[in-house]
Structure formats: C-alpha cells, structure tokens
Enzyme design. Structure first.
Site, PDB file in Angstrom:
ATOM      1  CG  ASP A   2     -13.277  23.749  41.174  1.00 24.57           C
ATOM      2  OD1 ASP A   2     -12.533  23.719  40.174  1.00 24.57           O
ATOM      3  OD2 ASP A   2     -13.878  24.772  41.534  1.00 24.57           O
TER       4      ASP A   2
ATOM      5  CG  ASN B 269      -9.463  22.002  37.631  1.00 25.43           C
ATOM      6  OD1 ASN B 269      -9.779  22.931  38.383  1.00 25.43           O
ATOM      7  ND2 ASN B 269      -8.676  22.201  36.586  1.00 25.43           N
TER       8      ASN B 269
HETATM    9  O1  MRU Z   1     -16.166  27.558  36.926  1.00 29.12           O
HETATM   10  P1  MRU Z   1     -14.933  28.179  37.512  1.00 29.12           P
HETATM   11  O2  MRU Z   1     -14.367  29.272  36.677  1.00 29.12           O
HETATM   12  O3  MRU Z   1     -15.154  28.602  38.951  1.00 29.12           O
HETATM   13  O4  MRU Z   1     -13.878  27.014  37.550  1.00 29.12           O
HETATM   14  C1  MRU Z   1     -12.615  27.246  38.087  1.00 29.12           C
HETATM   15  C2  MRU Z   1     -11.719  26.080  37.996  1.00 29.12           C
HETATM   16  O5  MRU Z   1     -12.087  25.016  37.588  1.00 29.12           O
HETATM   17  C3  MRU Z   1     -10.344  26.264  38.543  1.00 29.12           C
HETATM   18  O6  MRU Z   1      -9.439  25.524  37.813  1.00 29.12           O
HETATM   19  C4  MRU Z   1     -10.365  25.765  39.988  1.00 29.12           C
HETATM   20  O7  MRU Z   1     -11.316  26.480  40.736  1.00 29.12           O
HETATM   21  C5  MRU Z   1      -9.068  25.854  40.635  1.00 29.12           C
HETATM   22  S1  MRU Z   1      -8.569  27.489  40.768  1.00 29.12           S
HETATM   23  C6  MRU Z   1      -7.827  28.037  41.886  1.00 29.12           C
END
Ligand code: MRU
Length: 369
Positions: free
Chosen positions: A254, A264
């Site tokens: 993220d 992440n």
């Molecule tokens: O809370 P989320 O579902 O948005 O979290 C997503 C993640 O942590 C993914 O691993 C991250 O965004 C990378 S994805 C391309």
C-alpha cells in the site's frame, strides 16, 4: 499476445458515459457468493464504496478516486453548467478532493491520484477552460491512469516471472490481484505471468483475517483463472513454510518508503519474519504509484484503524464475547531487512533500497508508461 487478449476475466471498475456518466464497479464486499456490479452516478457513493471496501487494493483505490473526481465534475456540468463562477468550481474541487482524501489513509496511490487530478483541474481553470472541457479532461486523465495501471501490471508480471520456476509452490497474502487493479494485479502479476508461460505452480493463499481478502477474493480470482491453490488460515503459514515446500512469498503493497519499508495488509510483517527464518525469498510487487519517496521510513506511514466489529464479527455472526475490546489496524509495516526484492513496473530493486529505488526512478524518468 495483444492487449485485448490479455484482459483478465474479472473487471474491477470502469466508466460508462450514457445514459449519464457512471462509475461501474464490482462489489467486492459480496464476493465470492454474489457477483454484483454497482453503478454510481454521484461522487459521494464512490467515496463510500472505498470506505466500505466495496472497491479496495491500493492501485484501484487511486484509480477509483480519480474517476470519482471526474464524475463529480461531469455531474456538476450536467446539473449546473450555466450558473457557476470559477470560484464556485474551485470550491467544488477542494470539497471533492477532501472527500476522497478522507476515505482511507494508508495507500499512497489514493493521495497521488487526488493530487494529480487536482493539478490537472487547476491547470484547466488557470487557462480559463470551460466546465465542460474540465469535466472531459478529468475523465481522460482518470482513464489514462487506469490504462497506465493495466500496463504497469503487465510489466511487473514480466519482471517478476523469472523469479518463479516450473513446479514452484508460492504463498500470497490478502488480495493483490486483478481485483486490486484494473489489470493483472501486483503481487499476483508474476504468478499470472508464470501461469500464462506454462509454468506449473501452486499457490498457498492466506485467508487474511479480519476481512478475509485471501479467502474471499484471491481464492476466487485464482479459481476463475484456473490456477491451482490451497487456502490456509493465517496461522498455518509457518507450518507450511517449514513442511509445505514453499519456494517464495509474493505480496503487494500500500505504500513503500525511500528505504524499502513496506506497508501492506495486516499480517504481512509476520509472514516476512517467518519467510526470513525459513530462508524463503519475500517479494513485494508494486507499481511506481505505490512508492512514496517523500517518506524516509515506514514509521511515518499512517496506518488505518478500522472498526473493531470487523474482528468481533464474521459477516453478521458475532464470534467474540459481547463487549470485548478488539484492535483492528488494517495494515502493518514490514522493515526493509525482510524484503528480498521489490518488483516494480520500472524493474526490480534489491537492497539497499535507499539507493536502488532512486536509481530505478532516475533510469525511468523520461519513460512514460
Ligand atoms: O484493505 P485492502 O483490501 O484495501 O488491502 C489491500 C492490500 O493490503 C493489498 O495487499 C495492497 O493494496 C496491495 S494490492 C495491489
């Protein structure tokens, strides 16, 4: 293979112009049991969908915010084209950008997208472009961000595929696939590329508590693409690293800071430490839009704290004693020492990241994706 033939089976988000400008998105909160597409015509609905995880995953959150801003101006043009002054339009811009900035704090893609759209809008307004032109321009910017994301996914897949051998067993966490992007994903991009190249692979998928992105989303999309998988609970990862023949871990991100620290989905840090203890490579796959060179290290990354009900409930079922206190940080930070490589759309960075991430940017500065 042509771009058309390379489309994943699942489409996460797209724009439709008629009968009125609409953002269409797959409601990820209902997967895997229901495949429902939402149609949003107001930016507030789009922001609410981001907050409620109907659309989620760092790259697609950014693209959704960009489309949401474009929608806000298309809508404004439709309802009030004649009566607005430049000051009114500027105020609307501030309000709409704030709306999206207050949805989710961790994925830097969101803030980069909002900043980019804001910059475009300000340029048009400075040049005294009409509201109609502004709305069209913002739509085109959002669409080109989506197209860039699609290309970035292919590039990450192409760079990462060589790290996967025929017969490999791999592990992934959360959902970093087609559902998190408009293309072939981030963490899953090399996995899809390996599968397309005919490598026989098997993926261990962490269920990813509390919201179960692994069980609900990753398992579903891998199944759609015909990739063999085994679903495990998060606390089984160590066991399978020791006894299951796992050759590498692939995750998304993220936000990645200058020194290679990685935010992440919660649980990524524990996985990285486990991988390190078992001498298993731990790969982070992310496009340049996820790299935040303005932050020196992961300590500075804002971590989203979500509703504790996501921990005490599974769907509508209460699984803990009533009134119990629960914590719910949605992300954690993996220190760079546990990251074997960062696979980007610009190439692969290896430690020391404070040097190699910068070098990748420098080498790709003039390259428009
Ligand atoms: O809370 P989320 O579902 O948005 O979290 C997503 C993640 O942590 C993914 O691993 C991250 O965004 C990378 S994805 C391309």
């Amino acid at each position: 293979m042509t771009k058309e033939k390379m489309q994943p089976k699942v489409q996460t988000i797209w724009w439709e112009e008629s009968p009125e400008p609409t953002i269409c998105m797959l409601d990820q909160s209902l997967l895997p049991h229901q495949v429902v597409y939402l149609r949003h015509t107001h930016e507030q609905q789009v922001a609410d969908a981001i907050k409620a995880l109907k659309v989620r995953g760092a790259p697609v959150i950014g693209i959704t915010a960009a489309f949401g801003i474009a929608l806000a101006f298309s809508r404004l043009f439709r309802v009030q084209a004649e009566s607005l002054s430049t000051t009114d339009i500027q105020k609307h811009l501030v309000t709409v950008c704030e709306l999206f900035c207050h949805t989710r704090p961790t994925a830097v893609n969101l803030f980069a997208a909002v900043e980019h759209m804001q910059h475009c809008a300000k340029t048009v307004l400075r040049e005294q472009g009409s509201l109609q032109y502004l709305a069209q321009k913002l739509y085109h910017e959002a669409q080109s961000m989506a197209d860039e994301d699609f290309d970035a996914c292919l590039k990450m897949g192409a760079y990462g595929v060589d790290l996967i051998a025929d017969g490999d067993i791999l592990l992934t966490h959360c959902n970093a696939g087609t559902l998190a992007t408009v293309g072939w994903g981030t963490g899953l991009a090399p996995i899809y590329a390996a599968h397309r190249a005919g490598k026989r692979i098997h993926i261990f998928v962490d269920e990813t508590r509390p919201v179960l992105q692994g069980a609900r989303l990753t398992a579903w999309e891998l199944q759609q693409e015909g990739i063999p998988l085994t679903l495990i609970t998060d606390n089984m990862a160590g066991h399978f690293m020791r006894h299951g023949g796992i050759k590498a871990v692939f995750v998304g991100a993220d936000r990645i800071t200058c020194n290679g620290d990685v935010a992440n989905k919660i649980g990524t840090y524990s996985l990285a430490v486990l991988a390190h203890a078992h001498h298993i490579p731990f790969y982070v796959v992310a496009p340049r839009s996820t790299i935040d060179l303005s932050l020196p290290s992961g300590e500075h990354i804002p971590i989203e704290q979500r509703d504790p009900r996501e921990v005490t409930f599974i769907h509508d079922q209460h699984i803990a004693p009533v009134g119990v206190k629960a914590a719910n940080p949605a992300f954690d930070v993996t220190p760079h020492m546990y990251v074997s490589a960062i696979i980007t759309d610009m190439g692969i960075a290896r430690p020391p990241y404070s040097t190699t991430l910068h070098s990748l940017y420098k080498a790709n500065k003039s390259v428009k994706m």
